[in-house]
Design an enzyme around this catalytic site. Structure first.
Site, PDB file in Angstrom:
ATOM      1  N   CYS A  61       2.203 -53.035 -17.896  1.00  0.00           N
ATOM      2  CA  CYS A  61       2.234 -51.725 -18.566  1.00  0.00           C
ATOM      3  C   CYS A  61       3.507 -51.647 -19.401  1.00  0.00           C
ATOM      4  O   CYS A  61       4.539 -52.176 -19.014  1.00  0.00           O
ATOM      5  CB  CYS A  61       2.223 -50.607 -17.527  1.00  0.00           C
ATOM      6  SG  CYS A  61       1.970 -48.980 -18.254  1.00  0.00           S
ATOM      7  N   CYS A 114       7.289 -46.187 -16.047  1.00  0.00           N
ATOM      8  CA  CYS A 114       7.552 -44.969 -15.265  1.00  0.00           C
ATOM      9  C   CYS A 114       8.384 -45.408 -14.054  1.00  0.00           C
ATOM     10  O   CYS A 114       8.038 -46.380 -13.379  1.00  0.00           O
ATOM     11  CB  CYS A 114       6.245 -44.321 -14.826  1.00  0.00           C
ATOM     12  SG  CYS A 114       5.182 -43.888 -16.218  1.00  0.00           S
TER      13      CYS A 114
END
Ligand code: SF4
Length: 432
Positions: A173, A177
């Site tokens: 990804c 996060c």
């Protein structure tokens, strides 16, 4: 969502400005106003192309039929000198019956079966690892033809014979996060349509759920959540095509109401997703101020909370019966105060919403801690008192490598160790 075309029209102040409304409109029509959202969408899709998956073919050149649209399937038949109507037959065998072997397709003549097998395969991702938890959560690490891997999880309902399949959309990804284990893995590439559809089909193979249950017949694998590895709206074209295949009533036939796409807030793609797919939406919110969300979900620096909430209010597929889910991971002392719960209620005003409170599931290398039970309860009560549903989602599969991305990391470590030990790597799946 912010578009300059939707911005209020300010009348020019200079003396040469047109004074009547028609004049003003005329001058606006002559000015080309850029649609920033469209430009952003183009940029996002151009970037997605840089991470495109490899062609869906076997090493001996046979094309994978999984992931082709009906039209493409018809075209594939024409390419081998057959009539396009064969596509309907194949669609039924592939997506309704779940057949992976042409010789099992009993309504197709033997010579035709042989011809199909010469040119095509009906692929599935290989299973590099599979773990089933005491609570029956089953986690798959699927390996694709080029050796890349992604995770899929089946989470059975505790009370009924049904459950959700959590599907990945990317290998790794880009979004980093800070509470997410997958965020520590760099983006390798987007998953292709056969790889996305294939995760669901291979999970159904594992439970023997073929042929596809029709109509209201209960399904064990009853919902899909696009909440696995990756940001689905950064791989929109492949995700959208895969979901259209899964929703097709002549095949798997899973209703759009049973599919939830979770995004960390790729604002320019949200309306398109709602219009084209009409699936349920979930937002990885996790913070109620830009200051904190910038840290937890760095994409917030690009699309801040105000824009995100505006895009939610405008989401075409949301209604009181199909509420937008706001995912909120509860991090001790970081985002779990009563004041933050009240601010969350304020932000949700005007949005058909529900909130999922997720106690943080610690993983090696992360400094975050889960909120205490008391904090969870107090936070949930404030939201529920305001009229929103706010279940606390207890982590499932705690006895297996439960945090998203952990199975893949473990597999990579193992492969590195094997390489260092100069032993041959795990075999690539032969079906892919
Ligand atoms: S939470 Fe989702 S978008 Fe964020 S890093 Fe993890 S996989 Fe990527």
């Amino acid at each position: 969502m912010t578009t300059s075309s939707a911005a209020p029209v300010a009348m020019p102040a200079s003396s040469s400005a047109p004074t009547s409304v028609p004049e003003a409109l005329g001058s606006l029509q002559n000015t080309s106003v850029p649609d920033l959202t469209a430009a952003e969408r183009t940029r996002i899709q151009a970037k997605a192309a840089l991470f495109a998956p490899p062609p869906a073919r076997t090493a001996d050149g046979r094309k994978d039929l999984v992931g082709l649209s009906r039209e493409e399937l018809g075209q594939a038949m024409v390419e081998i000198g057959e009539k396009p109507f064969r596509a309907k037959q194949l669609w039924h065998w592939i997506y309704h019956q779940g057949a992976t072997d042409f010789s099992a397709m009993s309504t197709i003549s033997k010579p035709m079966q042989a011809k199909l097998a010469e040119h095509f395969v009906v692929g599935r991702p290989g299973i590099a690892d599979e773990q089933t938890s005491k609570d029956e959560t089953r986690k798959f690490l699927f390996r694709f033809r080029d050796g890349q891997e992604a995770e899929t999880v089946y989470i059975p309902d505790r009370r009924e014979d049904r459950g959700a399949v959590c599907i990945s959309s990317q290998v790794g990804c880009t979004l980093s996060c800070t509470f997410c284990h997958t965020g520590t893995q760099k983006l390798v590439r987007n998953l292709g349509v056969p790889e996305i559809v294939g995760q669901f089909m291979a999970a159904r193979d594992s439970y023997g759920e073929w042929p596809s249950p029709a109509g209201d017949t209960p399904r064990l694998l009853s919902t899909i959540v696009l909440m696995g590895m990756g940001e689905p709206l950064y791989n929109y074209d492949n995700v959208a095509k895969a979901m259209k295949i899964i929703m097709d009533g002549d095949g798997i036939g899973l209703s759009r109401r049973r599919i939830t796409l979770s995004t960390s807030g790729v604002v320019p793609m949200m309306a398109r997703c709602g219009e084209e797919l009409g699936v349920n939406l979930a937002i990885s919110l996790h913070a109620v101020t830009d200051e904190l969300r910038d840290q937890l979900v760095p994409l917030n620096r690009k699309y801040p909370i105000k824009e995100l909430m505006a895009a939610c209010r405008a989401y075409p597929a949301a209604s009181n019966s199909r509420r937008i889910t706001f995912e909120y991971i509860m991090l001790r002392g970081i985002n779990d105060s009563d004041a933050e719960a009240r601010e969350l209620v304020r932000l949700l005003k005007g949005i058909p919403a529900k909130v999922n409170l997720i106690p943080f599931n610690p993983w090696p290398g992360s400094d975050f801690k889960p909120s205490t039970r008391e904090r969870l309860a107090s936070f949930a009560n404030i939201i529920m008192d305001a009229g929103y549903s706010a279940p606390i989602r207890m982590p499932r599969g705690r006895d297996i490598l439960a945090a998203c991305g952990q199975l893949k990391t473990a597999s990579e470590r193992r492969r590195r160790a094997e390489t260092l030990a100069d032993t041959p790597p795990l075999p690539a799946p032969n079906s892919w």
